[in-house]
Motif scaffolding. Sequence first.
Motif, mmCIF file in Angstrom:
data_model
loop_
_atom_site.group_PDB
_atom_site.id
_atom_site.type_symbol
_atom_site.label_atom_id
_atom_site.label_comp_id
_atom_site.label_asym_id
_atom_site.label_seq_id
_atom_site.Cartn_x
_atom_site.Cartn_y
_atom_site.Cartn_z
ATOM 1 N N ALA A 48 0.831 -1.206 0.000
ATOM 2 C CA ALA A 48 0.000 0.000 0.000
ATOM 3 C C ALA A 48 0.860 1.248 0.000
ATOM 4 O O ALA A 48 0.565 2.230 -0.698
ATOM 5 C CB ALA A 48 -0.929 -0.017 1.218
ATOM 6 N N GLY A 49 1.933 1.197 0.746
ATOM 7 C CA GLY A 49 2.839 2.337 0.794
ATOM 8 C C GLY A 49 3.514 2.603 -0.532
ATOM 9 O O GLY A 49 3.885 3.750 -0.841
ATOM 10 N N ALA A 50 3.673 1.548 -1.335
ATOM 11 C CA ALA A 50 4.305 1.690 -2.648
ATOM 12 C C ALA A 50 3.285 1.983 -3.750
ATOM 13 O O ALA A 50 3.631 2.006 -4.934
ATOM 14 C CB ALA A 50 5.090 0.426 -2.987
ATOM 15 N N GLY A 51 2.008 2.144 -3.350
ATOM 16 C CA GLY A 51 0.990 2.501 -4.328
ATOM 17 C C GLY A 51 0.223 1.342 -4.916
ATOM 18 O O GLY A 51 -0.514 1.513 -5.893
ATOM 19 N N THR A 52 0.374 0.131 -4.340
ATOM 20 C CA THR A 52 -0.354 -1.035 -4.833
ATOM 21 C C THR A 52 -1.094 -1.698 -3.675
ATOM 22 O O THR A 52 -0.684 -2.753 -3.182
ATOM 23 C CB THR A 52 0.596 -2.059 -5.503
ATOM 24 N N PRO A 53 -2.179 -1.087 -3.188
ATOM 25 C CA PRO A 53 -2.929 -1.720 -2.098
ATOM 26 C C PRO A 53 -3.554 -3.029 -2.571
ATOM 27 O O PRO A 53 -4.267 -3.041 -3.589
ATOM 28 C CB PRO A 53 -4.002 -0.682 -1.755
ATOM 29 N N PRO A 54 -3.271 -4.135 -1.904
ATOM 30 C CA PRO A 54 -3.792 -5.426 -2.368
ATOM 31 C C PRO A 54 -5.309 -5.504 -2.243
ATOM 32 O O PRO A 54 -5.902 -5.020 -1.285
ATOM 33 C CB PRO A 54 -3.098 -6.438 -1.454
ATOM 34 N N ARG A 65 -2.262 -14.637 1.878
ATOM 35 C CA ARG A 65 -0.864 -14.559 1.443
ATOM 36 C C ARG A 65 -0.764 -14.618 -0.073
ATOM 37 O O ARG A 65 0.054 -13.918 -0.680
ATOM 38 C CB ARG A 65 -0.042 -15.686 2.080
ATOM 39 N N HIS A 66 -1.613 -15.427 -0.698
ATOM 40 C CA HIS A 66 -1.618 -15.499 -2.155
ATOM 41 C C HIS A 66 -1.991 -14.148 -2.770
ATOM 42 O O HIS A 66 -1.449 -13.762 -3.815
ATOM 43 C CB HIS A 66 -2.601 -16.565 -2.630
ATOM 44 N N VAL A 67 -2.906 -13.429 -2.120
ATOM 45 C CA VAL A 67 -3.314 -12.108 -2.638
ATOM 46 C C VAL A 67 -2.140 -11.139 -2.626
ATOM 47 O O VAL A 67 -1.902 -10.440 -3.622
ATOM 48 C CB VAL A 67 -4.495 -11.546 -1.825
ATOM 49 N N VAL A 68 -1.386 -11.098 -1.529
ATOM 50 C CA VAL A 68 -0.265 -10.146 -1.479
ATOM 51 C C VAL A 68 0.856 -10.597 -2.414
ATOM 52 O O VAL A 68 1.571 -9.761 -2.977
ATOM 53 C CB VAL A 68 0.260 -9.938 -0.038
ATOM 54 N N GLU A 69 0.998 -11.902 -2.628
ATOM 55 C CA GLU A 69 1.993 -12.365 -3.600
ATOM 56 C C GLU A 69 1.617 -11.913 -5.002
ATOM 57 O O GLU A 69 2.468 -11.479 -5.784
ATOM 58 C CB GLU A 69 2.107 -13.899 -3.542
ATOM 59 N N SER A 70 0.335 -11.993 -5.335
ATOM 60 C CA SER A 70 -0.142 -11.545 -6.646
ATOM 61 C C SER A 70 0.058 -10.040 -6.795
ATOM 62 O O SER A 70 0.515 -9.562 -7.847
ATOM 63 C CB SER A 70 -1.616 -11.907 -6.825
ATOM 64 N N ALA A 71 -0.285 -9.296 -5.747
ATOM 65 C CA ALA A 71 -0.113 -7.844 -5.785
ATOM 66 C C ALA A 71 1.352 -7.468 -5.943
ATOM 67 O O ALA A 71 1.697 -6.528 -6.676
ATOM 68 C CB ALA A 71 -0.698 -7.216 -4.524
ATOM 69 N N SER A 72 2.219 -8.202 -5.272
ATOM 70 C CA SER A 72 3.648 -7.925 -5.355
ATOM 71 C C SER A 72 4.166 -8.144 -6.778
ATOM 72 O O SER A 72 4.963 -7.340 -7.291
ATOM 73 C CB SER A 72 4.409 -8.817 -4.370
ATOM 74 N N ARG A 73 3.710 -9.199 -7.433
ATOM 75 C CA ARG A 73 4.150 -9.470 -8.809
ATOM 76 C C ARG A 73 3.637 -8.402 -9.755
ATOM 77 O O ARG A 73 4.329 -8.019 -10.701
ATOM 78 C CB ARG A 73 3.645 -10.849 -9.238
ATOM 79 N N SER A 74 2.409 -7.938 -9.522
ATOM 80 C CA SER A 74 1.833 -6.943 -10.424
ATOM 81 C C SER A 74 2.521 -5.594 -10.313
ATOM 82 O O SER A 74 2.495 -4.781 -11.250
ATOM 83 C CB SER A 74 0.339 -6.773 -10.150
ATOM 84 N N SER A 75 3.153 -5.347 -9.153
ATOM 85 C CA SER A 75 3.817 -4.057 -8.939
ATOM 86 C C SER A 75 5.284 -4.075 -9.328
ATOM 87 O O SER A 75 5.946 -3.040 -9.313
ATOM 88 C CB SER A 75 3.691 -3.626 -7.467
ATOM 89 N N ALA A 76 5.783 -5.260 -9.650
ATOM 90 C CA ALA A 76 7.217 -5.388 -9.966
ATOM 91 C C ALA A 76 7.546 -4.729 -11.305
ATOM 92 O O ALA A 76 6.731 -4.687 -12.215
ATOM 93 C CB ALA A 76 7.604 -6.857 -10.001
#
Length: 292
Positions: free
Chosen positions: A36-42, A281-292
Amino acid sequence: MTGQLVSDEPTTAVLSGTALAKEIRAGVTAAAEALAGAGTPPRLAVVVATDDESTAWYVRSIANAASKTGIRCDIVDLGPAATPDQIRGRLTALSADTSVHGIMLQTPLPSGASVEDLAASIAPEKDVDGANPVSLGRLSAGLPAFVPATAAAVMELLDHYEIPLAGRRAVVVGRSNVVGKPAAQLLLQRDATVTVCHRHTRDLAAHTRPAEILVVAVGRIGLIGAEHVNPDAVVIDVGTNPTADGGLAGDVDELEVAGSVAGLTPVPGGVGPVTTALLLRHVVESASRSSA
């Protein structure tokens, strides 16, 4: 931190999932805050097309757990009269929405709607409960994919309690795409020798008694009794069957089996909380990949 299964005593170790789920949720909360702090709230979307009360309770529990970890959860209620085309259309739209990182299609579905068919409309990278046939195929091939959260919870519990798997006899009772088949695949990938039983299996006890790892996921209260197990078995009870008094009971007869096996997961408080934590945890993993 892992748990420790101690089987030197004649009593049965209780393989609770509560502490493990808390540990997973803490990691999810930290990851969600960073995203969320990086602009990608899961964000998770749960599509519902039923008025089943137990389903409504389960979906609310997911939304509540998500909010506590900083994940937005939208319940997309299409109603019990929704057509397959309406459900498919909403799943397709959510898959194309870049602000959505996880999508679940909740069952039961209206008459004429097939979860296997409709789940194919969930983008695999957002398929956080591993329902898309592509996700299930990648799991079978040993390729990276989101694993159905309940099957993943079985493995997390076994690892948490340091249960060795390689070379051991594992029996899975149940062959659903949600638990039985993926759990069997995951156990195979860890070099267990796996047998899968189902409603047409003859003499179930003859198959389950030799099991060192027994996973039961059929949705039938008290199916597994003392005659189905041996003293060295570790039993993972995935059943969550509603009881007349408003509680939950597993597929294992706990009164019969407790004291007759090395370890047993409780119902409630075993696989369930770990499943929800892994889904998040799967949701934040997906969000992390989308923000990479």
